[in-house]
Scaffold this motif. Structure first.
Motif, PDB file in Angstrom:
ATOM      1  N   GLU A   1      -1.272   2.956 -10.245  1.00 20.34           N
ATOM      2  CA  GLU A   1      -0.783   3.739  -9.112  1.00 20.34           C
ATOM      3  C   GLU A   1      -0.858   2.919  -7.826  1.00 20.34           C
ATOM      4  OE1 GLU A   1      -2.389   7.475  -6.486  1.00 20.34           O
ATOM      5  OE2 GLU A   1      -3.024   7.323  -8.568  1.00 20.34           O
ATOM      6  N   ARG A   2       0.201   3.002  -7.041  1.00 22.99           N
ATOM      7  CA  ARG A   2       0.227   2.322  -5.747  1.00 22.99           C
ATOM      8  C   ARG A   2      -0.395   3.248  -4.695  1.00 22.99           C
ATOM      9  NH1 ARG A   2       2.602  -2.093  -5.341  1.00 22.99           N
ATOM     10  NH2 ARG A   2       3.254  -1.895  -3.189  1.00 22.99           N
ATOM     11  N   ARG A   3      -1.193   2.654  -3.839  1.00 21.09           N
ATOM     12  CA  ARG A   3      -1.848   3.431  -2.795  1.00 21.09           C
ATOM     13  C   ARG A   3      -1.649   2.762  -1.440  1.00 21.09           C
ATOM     14  NH1 ARG A   3      -7.726   4.058  -5.280  1.00 21.09           N
ATOM     15  NH2 ARG A   3      -7.313   1.935  -5.894  1.00 21.09           N
ATOM     16  N   ARG A   4      -1.710   3.577  -0.426  1.00 21.63           N
ATOM     17  CA  ARG A   4      -1.639   3.061   0.940  1.00 21.63           C
ATOM     18  C   ARG A   4      -3.030   2.596   1.334  1.00 21.63           C
ATOM     19  NH1 ARG A   4       2.125   4.820   5.760  1.00 21.63           N
ATOM     20  NH2 ARG A   4       3.510   4.134   4.131  1.00 21.63           N
ATOM     21  N   VAL A   5      -3.093   1.423   1.955  1.00 19.73           N
ATOM     22  CA  VAL A   5      -4.366   0.883   2.431  1.00 19.73           C
ATOM     23  C   VAL A   5      -4.255   0.613   3.930  1.00 19.73           C
ATOM     24  CG1 VAL A   5      -4.999  -0.121   0.214  1.00 19.73           C
ATOM     25  CG2 VAL A   5      -3.796  -1.517   1.863  1.00 19.73           C
ATOM     26  N   VAL A   6      -5.373   0.770   4.608  1.00 17.82           N
ATOM     27  CA  VAL A   6      -5.446   0.507   6.037  1.00 17.82           C
ATOM     28  C   VAL A   6      -6.522  -0.552   6.244  1.00 17.82           C
ATOM     29  CG1 VAL A   6      -5.944   1.485   8.303  1.00 17.82           C
ATOM     30  CG2 VAL A   6      -4.703   2.846   6.594  1.00 17.82           C
ATOM     31  N   LEU A   7      -6.138  -1.620   6.938  1.00 15.31           N
ATOM     32  CA  LEU A   7      -7.040  -2.730   7.233  1.00 15.31           C
ATOM     33  C   LEU A   7      -7.164  -2.869   8.744  1.00 15.31           C
ATOM     34  CD1 LEU A   7      -5.428  -5.337   4.810  1.00 15.31           C
ATOM     35  CD2 LEU A   7      -7.382  -3.863   4.339  1.00 15.31           C
TER      36      LEU A   7
END
Length: 170
Positions: free
Chosen positions: A4-10
């Motif tokens: 599954e693709r997920r949104r990431v915040v860096l």
């Protein structure tokens, strides 16, 4: 079966050397290898340091991406980019050439001491929330609520938007 693709915040910050070039190089390096797909990068903010010894101001940005990477793989990528920019960990919250923090990986929660998710202090840091809100007005910090609702109590933290912008990775 595809992961599954997920949104990431860096959250990226630099307060040593050529801060702008370091941030630009870090964003480029994060997306050089496959597996992390660029979504957005915030405007650049200059911010007063939070905690730690006397030191100069930071430049900070937030990067939003999508990936099928798990948190551990993402951490390895982030630490590899920090190492490429000579990040040295001498003292907690000390000055640094580059800091890459993983703020969120989808809605994942983890109490792992090596990678707590969401980032355990993100809700207290205007230098994370202000730029994040710029690129995602509907952003939510898992377990804490809407970024727009968290930010008003943090406006006195010395976060100033600059007129400089980073180039987006190709």
């Amino acid at each position: 079966m595809r992961p599954e693709r997920r949104r990431v915040v860096l959250s990226l910050g630099s307060n040593l050397g050529d801060r702008f070039d370091t941030l630009q190089g870090a964003v480029d390096a994060l997306f050089d290898a496959p597996g992390l797909d660029f979504v957005a990068v915030s405007p650049i903010y200059e911010t007063d340091p939070v905690g730690g010894p006397e030191q100069g101001p930071y430049l900070n940005v937030v990067v939003v991406a999508e990936t099928a990477f798990g948190p551990r793989t993402l951490l390895e990528r982030a630490q590899g980019v920090e190492a490429a920019f000579q990040r040295v960990r001498r003292e907690r919250w000390g000055p640094r050439t580059l800091d890459v923090d993983i703020v969120t990986v989808g809605d994942e929660r983890s109490d792992d001491p090596e990678l707590t998710l969401p980032h355990p202090r993100a809700h207290e840091r205007a230098f994370v929330l202000r730029p994040w809100l710029d690129v995602d007005p509907d952003a939510e910090l898992p377990g804490r609520g809407r970024v727009a609702d968290l930010l008003p109590g943090l406006e006195d933290q010395g976060v100033r938007r600059t007129d400089r912008v980073l180039q987006t990775p190709e």
